[in-house]
Design an enzyme around this catalytic site. Structure first.
Site, PDB file in Angstrom:
ATOM      1  N   ASP A  20      17.108  15.639  -5.315  1.00  0.00           N
ATOM      2  CA  ASP A  20      17.682  15.043  -4.055  1.00  0.00           C
ATOM      3  C   ASP A  20      16.705  15.219  -3.130  1.00  0.00           C
ATOM      4  O   ASP A  20      16.252  14.406  -2.468  1.00  0.00           O
ATOM      5  CB  ASP A  20      19.106  15.759  -3.490  1.00  0.00           C
ATOM      6  CG  ASP A  20      20.255  15.697  -4.635  1.00  0.00           C
ATOM      7  OD1 ASP A  20      20.303  14.449  -5.340  1.00  0.00           O
ATOM      8  OD2 ASP A  20      20.916  16.282  -4.640  1.00  0.00           O
ATOM      9  N   ARG A 100      22.925  27.969   2.408  1.00  0.00           N
ATOM     10  CA  ARG A 100      22.692  26.758   2.865  1.00  0.00           C
ATOM     11  C   ARG A 100      22.613  26.706   4.369  1.00  0.00           C
ATOM     12  O   ARG A 100      21.810  25.958   4.954  1.00  0.00           O
ATOM     13  CB  ARG A 100      23.824  25.594   2.330  1.00  0.00           C
ATOM     14  CG  ARG A 100      23.899  25.157   0.883  1.00  0.00           C
ATOM     15  CD  ARG A 100      22.560  24.590   0.605  1.00  0.00           C
ATOM     16  NE  ARG A 100      22.685  24.012  -0.865  1.00  0.00           N
ATOM     17  CZ  ARG A 100      22.208  24.538  -2.029  1.00  0.00           C
ATOM     18  NH1 ARG A 100      21.647  25.837  -1.857  1.00  0.00           N
ATOM     19  NH2 ARG A 100      22.369  23.980  -3.091  1.00  0.00           N
ATOM     20  N   ASP A 129      27.805  20.788   0.689  1.00  0.00           N
ATOM     21  CA  ASP A 129      26.459  21.116   1.616  1.00  0.00           C
ATOM     22  C   ASP A 129      26.225  20.264   2.971  1.00  0.00           C
ATOM     23  O   ASP A 129      25.744  20.739   3.698  1.00  0.00           O
ATOM     24  CB  ASP A 129      25.420  21.063   0.706  1.00  0.00           C
ATOM     25  CG  ASP A 129      25.135  22.321  -0.360  1.00  0.00           C
ATOM     26  OD1 ASP A 129      26.310  23.036   0.028  1.00  0.00           O
ATOM     27  OD2 ASP A 129      24.921  21.991  -1.463  1.00  0.00           O
ATOM     28  N   SER A 176      22.026  20.617 -12.482  1.00  0.00           N
ATOM     29  CA  SER A 176      21.143  21.304 -11.312  1.00  0.00           C
ATOM     30  C   SER A 176      21.237  22.766 -11.418  1.00  0.00           C
ATOM     31  O   SER A 176      22.136  23.084 -12.265  1.00  0.00           O
ATOM     32  CB  SER A 176      21.849  20.558 -10.161  1.00  0.00           C
ATOM     33  OG  SER A 176      23.127  20.991 -10.159  1.00  0.00           O
TER      34      SER A 176
END
Length: 406
Positions: A20, A100, A129, A176
């Protein structure tokens, strides 16, 4: 794919090395007209190998990369707060939801220092997120525009992979991997088959039951005012967590496979491994039960639940969260002592407890000793039953109470 986007000039991109954020580099230039993109990679304990791989993926690009070391912030401030709050959500220890927001705070700081007019990150429009980054960005750097290319351009992972190939960018194949020292998310939202199990080789700490030692491993965790300070002679949060990830993982502790209710209300299957977090949270909860009163435990359970919900939903910096931190810190003043556990076959079994702040008095509670006159309890029990006496005298209530079970 939409191609008309409001232009930006200089952007600080939260870069992790994943698909990403890697694709975002070129999208910011092509779709937003960014004249300069700076990469901000924040070390929250994902390991030197992961950081090196991320740097290698962009080594051929003429971009400035800022590496921010936030490991001490995470291990010495964020994790102890999570332990004190028994920080878990939906059955797993909070990890990514914290990092995050820490990453976003560091990216915003660099963006301001470097004179950026925007910050960017690679969240999709389906996950959690996006809320955590956006909340932090807009609170700590409200003058900066927040850009989210993957969401703005409505990109699927399939489309992202094609774009990466088109741009000549490399990315990690397979599901991921989001790793910190406190926990690791494996294939977040990607494991759609509820019958499929994650291959044991995908784990870095956790061992399947069949591969665990035959004998239990005994460890002792020492707490000072709710904060772990020593594990079997090892001090320092980072070192203690490293020891427990290896030891507890070897004994098949810390694998978590849950159906998670995300911020948007969408269910997703999430797989985590968090051996150290699982053990430290279990030890802390047990010590609290030894050192806190019945009313404190009951009230704090609600506070802990609210704390976890706030953090999960991206509100680490919310005033209420800070207020809850203050209450939690006050509650921990007497949570000092040692918990001994046996790690074995997927379990962390409490084997011993010790605290000078203990509220357990064996001499008073023992039925073997005459610690107080038990006959005095008759009046207490009679008074306690007053409500039942009144209810039993009312025919309508009595009929309900005595109604046969169906």
């Amino acid at each position: 794919m939409t191609t008309v986007q409001k232009p930006v000039t200089k952007v600080a991109l939260a870069y992790s090395g994943g698909l990403d954020s890697t694709v975002c580099i070129k999208l910011l230039e092509r779709e937003y007209g960014a004249q300069e993109v700076i990469l901000v990679m924040v070390d929250v304990g994902q390991g030197e190998e992961s950081l090196a791989e991320a740097r290698e993926r962009v080594a051929h690009l003429p971009l400035e990369l800022f590496l921010v070391d936030a490991r001490r912030d995470f291990t010495d401030t964020w994790i102890p707060k999570a332990i004190a709050a028994n920080g878990s959500y939906g059955g797993y220890p909070l990890s990514s939801s914290m990092t995050r927001q820490l990453i976003a705070a560091k990216v915003a700081e660099v963006a301001r220092e470097q004179g950026c007019d925007a910050v960017a990150e690679g969240s999709t429009g389906k996950g959690n997120d996006q809320f955590r980054f956006h909340n932090t960005f807009t609170l700590l750097a409200p003058e900066l525009r927040v850009v989210t290319p993957i969401r703005d351009l409505n990109l699927s992972r399939v489309r992202e992979r094609l774009l990466a190939q088109e741009f000549g960018l490399t990315f990690k194949e397979g599901i991921s991997d989001d790793r910190t020292c406190w926990g690791r998310s494996i294939g977040s939202g990607e494991i759609e088959d509820l019958q499929r199990q994650v291959d044991p080789d995908e784990y870095i700490w956790w061992h399947p039951i069949g591969a665990t030692p035959a004998a239990a491993q005994r460890i002792t965790v020492e707490f000072d005012e709710g904060r772990p300070v020593r594990v079997d002679g090892v001090r320092g949060m980072d070192a203690m967590i490293g020891l427990l990830n290896e030891a507890a993982g070897r004994h098949s502790i810390g694998r978590i496979d849950v159906l998670e209710d995300g911020i948007m209300g969408l269910k997703s299957r999430e797989v985590y491994e968090a051996p150290a977090a699982s053990v430290l949270l279990a030890a802390h909860r047990d010590l609290e039960r030894l050192c806190l009163t019945k009313r404190e435990l009951a009230f704090k359970a609600g506070v802990d639940a609210t704390w976890a919900e706030l953090v999960y939903h991206g509100h680490w910096h919310h005033p209420l969260k800070h207020q809850l931190d203050a209450f939690i810190a006050e509650s921990q003043r007497c949570v000092t002592g040692e918990i001994t556990l046996d790690l074995h076959a997927g379990n962390a079994i409490v084997a011993g407890r010790r605290s000078e702040q203990s509220l357990f008095d064996p001499a008073v509670r023992s039925i073997e000793q005459d610690s107080f006159d038990q006959s005095g309890m008759s009046a207490v029990v009679e008074t306690y039953a007053f409500e039942n006496v009144f209810l039993g005298g009312r025919s309508r209530r009595q009929a309900v109470i005595q109604a046969p079970e169906i």
